[in-house]
Design a protein around this motif. Structure first.
Motif, short mmCIF file in Angstrom:
data_model
loop_
_atom_site.label_atom_id
_atom_site.label_comp_id
_atom_site.label_asym_id
_atom_site.label_seq_id
_atom_site.Cartn_x
_atom_site.Cartn_y
_atom_site.Cartn_z
N GLY A 1 2.03 7.25 6.87
CA GLY A 1 0.71 6.65 6.90
C GLY A 1 0.63 5.62 8.00
O GLY A 1 1.57 5.45 8.80
N HIS B 1 6.77 5.12 -1.52
CA HIS B 1 7.04 6.18 -0.53
C HIS B 1 8.43 5.96 0.08
O HIS B 1 8.85 4.82 0.23
N ARG C 1 -10.97 5.81 12.28
CA ARG C 1 -10.36 6.72 11.29
C ARG C 1 -10.59 8.19 11.62
O ARG C 1 -9.82 9.06 11.20
N LEU D 1 6.29 5.17 9.16
CA LEU D 1 5.07 4.41 8.89
C LEU D 1 4.68 3.70 10.19
O LEU D 1 5.52 3.09 10.84
N HIS E 1 0.83 -1.21 0.00
CA HIS E 1 0.00 0.00 0.00
C HIS E 1 0.87 1.26 0.00
O HIS E 1 0.47 2.30 -0.54
N PHE E 2 2.04 1.17 0.63
CA PHE E 2 2.91 2.35 0.77
C PHE E 2 4.11 2.30 -0.19
O PHE E 2 5.06 3.08 -0.05
N TYR F 1 -4.58 11.29 7.31
CA TYR F 1 -3.41 10.41 7.19
C TYR F 1 -3.78 9.22 6.30
O TYR F 1 -4.90 8.70 6.38
N ASP F 2 -2.85 8.81 5.45
CA ASP F 2 -3.06 7.67 4.56
C ASP F 2 -3.16 6.41 5.43
O ASP F 2 -2.18 6.00 6.06
N THR F 3 -4.34 5.84 5.49
CA THR F 3 -4.59 4.71 6.39
C THR F 3 -5.04 3.48 5.59
O THR F 3 -6.03 3.56 4.85
N ALA F 4 -4.32 2.38 5.76
CA ALA F 4 -4.63 1.15 5.04
C ALA F 4 -5.05 0.06 6.03
O ALA F 4 -4.44 -0.09 7.09
#
Ligand code: AMP
Length: 176
Positions: free
Chosen positions: A148, A52, A161, A120, A48-49, A167-170
Motif C-alpha cells: 500500500g 500486514h 488516487r 510499503l 493503517h497497515f 492500491y490500499d492508500t492511506a
C-alpha cells in the motif's frame, strides 16, 4: 498514540507561492518538530497497515525519507530510498513521471526490493499522483508486491488516487 486529523492539520503550515507562483506548499516541519505530532503521524501511518507483512518501506526523496524510516523501524522492515536522478551510486531501475511542466526521473537500486518482497510506499504529500505511480512501477519492475501507500497529506482536488487505483492508500490529512 492516536491523534486526530484536525489536530495534525494544525501542525501543517501553508506557504503560498512556494516554490513557484500559484503553488501552496504544505510545510510539515512544524509537525516533524512537535514530538506528539511526529510520533502520532508515524504511528497512524503504520497503524493503517497493521497486521500486514511488510519487508521494505520505501521513502521518496526527500521528505518521504523522514517519515518512512521510523515506519520501517516500527515494522522491523528494511528502509529503501527512492531518489531523484543521479543520486544512487550503484545499479538502478528508473521510471519517468510527469510534472506540471515536463518530466522527471525516480530511481531505485536494483537489489533494493527482492522478487516477492512486500513493500510499503511512504511520502509526505500525495498531489497529482505521478510520483507515487512511478514508485509503484519501480517496485513491480523489481518483482516486489506493493502492500500500500501512506501519506501524511492528500491534496484530494488534484486527483492523485486515480494514478494508483486498486492500491490500499492511506492519508492522514485530506484537503478537499
Ligand atoms: P505528485 O507527483 O504531484 O503527487 O507530487 C508529489 C510529490 O511532490 C511529493 O514528493 C511531495 O513532496 C511534493 N509535493 C507536491 N505538491 C506539494 C505541495 N503542495 N506541498 C508540498 N509538497 C508537495
Amino acid at each position: 498514540m492516536t491523534v486526530g486529523a484536525e489536530w495534525l492539520e494544525d501542525h501543517i503550515r501553508d506557504i503560498p507561492d512556494f516554490p513557484k507562483p500559484g503553488v501552496v506548499f504544505k510545510d510539515i516541519t512544524p509537525l516533524l518538530g512537535d514530538p506528539k505530532a511526529f510520533r502520532g503521524a508515524v504511528d497512524a501511518l503504520a497503524g493503517h497497515f497493521d497486521g500486514h507483512r511488510v519487508d521494505k518501506v520505501l521513502g521518496i526523496e526527500a521528505r518521504g525519507f523522514i517519515v518512512a524510516a521510523p515506519v520501517a523501524y516500527g515494522f522491523g522492515a528494511g528502509f529503501v530510498p527512492v531518489r531523484k536522478a543521479g543520486k544512487l551510486p550503484w545499479e538502478i531501475e528508473r521510471e519517468e513521471y510527469t510534472l506540471e511542466y515536463g518530466n522527471d526521473l525516480l530511481e531505485i537500486h536494483r537489489d533494493a526490493v527482492a522478487p516477492g518482497e512486500r513493500a510499503l510506499i511512504v511520502d509526505d504529500v500525495l498531489a497529482t499522483g505521478g510520483t507515487a505511480a512511478a514508485t509503484v512501477r519501480l517496485v513491480e519492475k523489481l518483482g516486489g508486491v506493493v502492500v500500500g501507500l501512506g501519506f501524511i497529506i492528500e491534496l484530494e482536488f488534484l486527483g492523485g488516487r486515480k494514478q494508483i487505483p486498486g492500491y490500499d492508500t492511506a492519508a492522514l490529512v485530506t484537503y478537499r
